[in-house]
Enzyme design. Structure first.
Site, PDB file in Angstrom:
ATOM      1  N   CYS A  73      -4.040 -26.302 -19.019  1.00  0.00           N
ATOM      2  CA  CYS A  73      -5.042 -26.386 -17.949  1.00  0.00           C
ATOM      3  C   CYS A  73      -5.726 -25.035 -17.734  1.00  0.00           C
ATOM      4  CB  CYS A  73      -4.383 -26.783 -16.634  1.00  0.00           C
ATOM      5  SG  CYS A  73      -3.760 -28.459 -16.581  1.00  0.00           S
ATOM      6  N   GLU A  75      -6.239 -23.461 -14.916  1.00  0.00           N
ATOM      7  CA  GLU A  75      -5.552 -22.599 -13.956  1.00  0.00           C
ATOM      8  C   GLU A  75      -4.469 -21.767 -14.633  1.00  0.00           C
ATOM      9  OE1 GLU A  75      -6.253 -25.765 -13.765  1.00  0.00           O
ATOM     10  OE2 GLU A  75      -6.362 -26.525 -11.724  1.00  0.00           O
TER      11      GLU A  75
HETATM   12  N1  THU Z   1      -7.139 -30.025 -16.176  1.00  0.00           N
HETATM   13  C1  THU Z   1      -7.237 -28.724 -15.799  1.00  0.00           C
HETATM   14  O1  THU Z   1      -7.545 -27.834 -16.617  1.00  0.00           O
HETATM   15  N2  THU Z   1      -7.008 -28.417 -14.500  1.00  0.00           N
HETATM   16  C2  THU Z   1      -6.790 -29.343 -13.526  1.00  0.00           C
HETATM   17  O2  THU Z   1      -6.635 -28.959 -12.369  1.00  0.00           O
HETATM   18  C3  THU Z   1      -6.732 -30.765 -13.850  1.00  0.00           C
HETATM   19  C4  THU Z   1      -6.733 -31.104 -15.286  1.00  0.00           C
HETATM   20  C5  THU Z   1      -7.466 -30.366 -17.569  1.00  0.00           C
HETATM   21  C6  THU Z   1      -6.306 -30.769 -18.440  1.00  0.00           C
HETATM   22  C7  THU Z   1      -7.008 -31.587 -19.496  1.00  0.00           C
HETATM   23  O3  THU Z   1      -7.530 -30.699 -20.487  1.00  0.00           O
HETATM   24  C8  THU Z   1      -8.179 -32.211 -18.755  1.00  0.00           C
HETATM   25  O4  THU Z   1      -8.368 -31.445 -17.591  1.00  0.00           O
HETATM   26  C9  THU Z   1      -7.978 -33.664 -18.391  1.00  0.00           C
HETATM   27  O5  THU Z   1      -6.778 -33.836 -17.715  1.00  0.00           O
END
Ligand code: THU
Length: 161
Positions: A73, A75
């Site tokens: 992710c 974050e």
């Molecule tokens: N994702 C994030 O990067 N941060 C979030 O807070 C929610 C989800 C990403 C993970 C994945 O690459 C995509 O969003 C779909 O879940």
């Protein structure tokens, strides 16, 4: 028997104009960072920007992989980059924004997943201070003054004795 209630405090804003300049700038950088996301599988581009106590801003975005769980992710990409390159500096704020598969910024704020909340919490424990979280949506922005509140009853190193 004893019963407990846990509360989370946050504030909603209709526009970045209602926020101080430093917060607006962090949101701008989170939005900008969505452009560097690698999300060929979900087509959901997330950007994160965090401010360190020195004022340095570190950006991250989601980095996906054909072996899905290998991706990370936005974050955690930003938090781990900060930990790897600025280990002595506390994080004071983290902003998050996202674009849908059409490239539109989401109307509602993106909230961090559970795994990111766990890492955010440990960042606070490690640095000894909480940090603010700004969750951006075009129609609504949420400010969580203490990101630890996003993960009540958390598992921490203390549990291991
Ligand atoms: N994702 C994030 O990067 N941060 C979030 O807070 C929610 C989800 C990403 C993970 C994945 O690459 C995509 O969003 C779909 O879940």
């Amino acid at each position: 028997m004893d019963t407990h209630t846990l509360e989370t405090t946050y504030t909603g804003y209709a526009s970045p104009e209602e926020l101080p300049a430093a917060d607006r700038e962090l949101i701008r950088q989170a939005i900008e960072s969505t452009a560097r996301s690698y999300a060929p599988y979900s087509h959901f581009a997330v950007g994160a920007a965090l401010r360190l106590e020195s004022g340095t801003v570190v950006c991250g975005n989601n980095q996906e992989n054909a072996a899905y769980p290998s991706g990370l992710c936005a974050e955690r990409t930003a938090l781990f980059y900060a930990g790897a390159n600025h280990p002595q500096e506390a994080v004071s704020a983290l902003a998050i924004a996202a674009r849908d598969r059409e490239g539109r910024l989401t109307p509602q704020p993106v909230v961090p997943c559970g795994a990111c909340r766990q890492v955010m919490l440990e960042t606070c424990l490690r640095q000894g201070t909480p940090f603010r979280c700004l969750l951006y949506g075009t129609e609504r922005i949420l400010l969580i003054p203490d990101c630890r509140q996003l993960l009540p009853l958390a598992f921490t190193a203390e549990a291991m004795g």
